[in-house]
Design a protein around this motif. Structure first.
Motif, mmCIF file in Angstrom:
data_model
loop_
_atom_site.group_PDB
_atom_site.id
_atom_site.type_symbol
_atom_site.label_atom_id
_atom_site.label_comp_id
_atom_site.label_asym_id
_atom_site.label_seq_id
_atom_site.Cartn_x
_atom_site.Cartn_y
_atom_site.Cartn_z
ATOM 1 N N GLU A 40 0.884 -1.482 0.155
ATOM 2 C CA GLU A 40 -0.144 0.095 -0.131
ATOM 3 C C GLU A 40 0.875 1.121 -0.028
ATOM 4 O OE1 GLU A 40 -3.200 0.309 -0.414
ATOM 5 O OE2 GLU A 40 -3.963 -1.849 0.023
ATOM 6 N N ALA A 41 2.132 1.166 0.638
ATOM 7 C CA ALA A 41 2.724 2.456 0.596
ATOM 8 C C ALA A 41 3.372 2.702 -0.523
ATOM 9 C CB ALA A 41 3.638 2.212 1.784
ATOM 10 N N TRP A 42 3.736 1.757 -1.369
ATOM 11 C CA TRP A 42 4.330 1.795 -2.482
ATOM 12 C C TRP A 42 3.129 2.575 -3.631
ATOM 13 C CZ3 TRP A 42 3.430 -0.992 -7.231
ATOM 14 C CH2 TRP A 42 4.439 -0.683 -8.424
ATOM 15 N N LEU A 43 1.989 2.134 -3.596
ATOM 16 C CA LEU A 43 0.909 2.470 -4.329
ATOM 17 C C LEU A 43 0.675 3.721 -4.077
ATOM 18 C CD1 LEU A 43 -1.403 -0.764 -4.116
ATOM 19 C CD2 LEU A 43 0.023 0.000 -6.237
ATOM 20 N N ASP A 44 0.858 4.346 -2.793
ATOM 21 C CA ASP A 44 0.247 5.590 -2.120
ATOM 22 C C ASP A 44 1.055 6.677 -2.895
ATOM 23 O OD1 ASP A 44 -1.936 4.734 -0.771
ATOM 24 O OD2 ASP A 44 -0.806 4.744 1.063
ATOM 25 N N GLN A 45 2.273 6.196 -3.573
ATOM 26 C CA GLN A 45 3.280 7.264 -4.169
ATOM 27 C C GLN A 45 2.540 7.922 -5.443
ATOM 28 O OE1 GLN A 45 7.649 6.410 -3.446
ATOM 29 N NE2 GLN A 45 6.692 4.372 -4.061
ATOM 30 N N TRP A 46 1.438 7.332 -5.868
ATOM 31 C CA TRP A 46 0.968 7.851 -7.138
ATOM 32 C C TRP A 46 -0.437 7.517 -6.993
ATOM 33 C CZ3 TRP A 46 2.494 11.039 -10.870
ATOM 34 C CH2 TRP A 46 1.662 11.115 -11.924
ATOM 35 N N ARG A 47 -1.232 8.433 -7.207
ATOM 36 C CA ARG A 47 -2.688 8.607 -7.298
ATOM 37 C C ARG A 47 -2.784 9.575 -8.429
ATOM 38 N NH1 ARG A 47 -4.403 3.821 -4.635
ATOM 39 N NH2 ARG A 47 -3.373 3.906 -2.510
ATOM 40 N N GLU A 48 -4.405 9.278 -8.993
ATOM 41 C CA GLU A 48 -4.838 10.023 -10.128
ATOM 42 C C GLU A 48 -6.225 10.142 -9.938
ATOM 43 O OE1 GLU A 48 -1.961 7.954 -13.831
ATOM 44 O OE2 GLU A 48 -4.291 8.175 -13.799
ATOM 45 N N ALA A 49 -6.720 11.363 -10.373
ATOM 46 C CA ALA A 49 -8.208 11.841 -10.403
ATOM 47 C C ALA A 49 -8.791 10.926 -11.291
ATOM 48 C CB ALA A 49 -8.537 13.080 -10.646
ATOM 49 N N ALA A 50 -10.010 10.209 -11.085
ATOM 50 C CA ALA A 50 -10.732 9.682 -12.109
ATOM 51 C C ALA A 50 -11.034 10.156 -13.452
ATOM 52 C CB ALA A 50 -11.926 9.035 -11.726
#
Length: 355
Positions: A19-29
């Motif tokens: 989860e910590a790795w995934l949290d480094q990149w988020r995008e608006a839908a």
């Protein structure tokens, strides 16, 4: 910020979720008003990973309009006692409980597990009919079909199942008979096979033309084991065996499952998770030919979560699919993201309607 653990494979040779790795990149839908029916996800509580309704809801709260989902068998919550053939009923009973909780509206608008794909060993001959009836009794109209463990390759490096099956059962005549019973009961057969097995899938579809066969994960183009470092050759081989399936009107294609380790992508080895544009570009050589060959009415995008979550987040995955569908018409996009899944699995048509 907590330290990010290194990438690993879990006991099922799936990339472990970080989860910590995934949290480094988020995008608006992108296009957040587009209705989505996610036709392929799993639920489980294993020693090395938990993915139940809570985790699914967290992922679905990504800004996309996820209307409903379809659960696909994964050997979860089997009964601990009783006849071996009846133990998979525990999974259907468990998932139907999750679906009932979601249908209460207590957890939001999305209807989790509105369709359920369970497990019955289709090589069991005369036992198949009553077993299918037992699953239907356990889940009622939510029970929409069957999937068996069929993905197999001779190389020990190529594995994506919790339990590695023998080379069958796709070539087993008893499996064909079991598939006929699936069709007689108005159910769908999901098939997860590597591209090296697709001629067997074609033979199955021809042998039981009254059966709807849903091919999982783009027909399983391999990229590890003997295919490691040979992407162009592997894709050419995949194309040669997947395209004949498009000529069979009872075959439908799920577009997804491309963030699995068996596909040969290594997004999980990067310092940061991939952006949707990166995923779309990597998956385009597989997804676009399938949409062109099968047509939107016989294709549906799928998340394959939490398996694909080892390489990308839920919101980014659906953004990648939306990028891949940018050239489609409004009607085609409606089919790819909700309409095809709703029709094939017999869900409430309202799930696919614009708000």
């Amino acid at each position: 910020m907590p330290a990010i653990p290194p990438p690993t494979l879990n006991a099922s040779r799936q990339v472990a979720i970080r989860e910590a790795w995934l949290d480094q990149w988020r995008e608006a839908a992108l296009d957040p008003a587009l209705p989505i029916v996610d036709p392929h996800h799993h639920l489980w509580d294993r020693d090395d990973e938990r993915y139940l309704l809570e985790e699914l809801l967290q992922d679905a709260a990504s800004g996309h309009d996820i209307r409903a989902t379809i659960f696909v068998q994964c050997a979860s919550m089997y009964r601990a006692e009783g006849p071996e053939a009846l133990r998979p009923l525990g999974e259907t009973e468990f998932v139907n409980g999750i679906a009932a909780a979601s249908a209460s509206g207590r957890y939001g608008r999305m209807r989790a597990c509105a369709g359920i794909i369970g497990y019955v060993d289709l090589t069991l001959g005369d036992h198949v009919a009553p077993l299918l009836q037992a699953h239907r009794a356990a889940a009622g109209p939510r029970f929409r079909g069957i999937r068996n463990r069929t993905a197999w390759h001779a190389s020990p490096e190529v594995r994506s199942n919790l339990v590695s099956p023998p080379p069958g059962p796709l070539a087993d005549p008893r499996f064909i008979e079991g598939a006929r019973e699936v069709a007689r009961q108005g159910l769908v057969l999901d098939v997860w096979a590597y591209h090296t097995q697709l001629p067997l899938v074609a033979s199955l579809a021809r042998a039981v033309p009254e059966l709807t066969v849903v091919v999982n994960h783009c027909g399983g183009p391999l990229g590890i084991g003997p295919y490691a470092g040979r992407r162009a050759e592997a894709l050419a081989e995949w194309r040669a065996v997947v395209m004949p399936l498009a000529t069979l009107p009872n075959v439908v294609m799920k577009l997804g499952g491309l963030a699995m380790e068996v596909g040969g992508h290594d997004f999980h080895l990067k310092d940061r998770p991939p952006a949707s544009a990166t995923l779309a570009e990597a998956w385009r050589p597989v997804v676009e030919p399938l949409i062109e060959a099968f047509g939107a009415p016989r294709c549906m995008f799928e998340s394959n979560f939490p398996v694909d979550k080892g390489m990308c987040s839920y919101g980014v995955l659906w953004n990648a699919f939306k990028r891949l569908a940018q050239g489609a018409s409004d009607a085609e996009r409606a089919a790819l993201f909700a309409g095809t899944a709703t029709r094939i699995y017999g869900l409430d048509p309202a799930f696919a309607q614009m708000a």
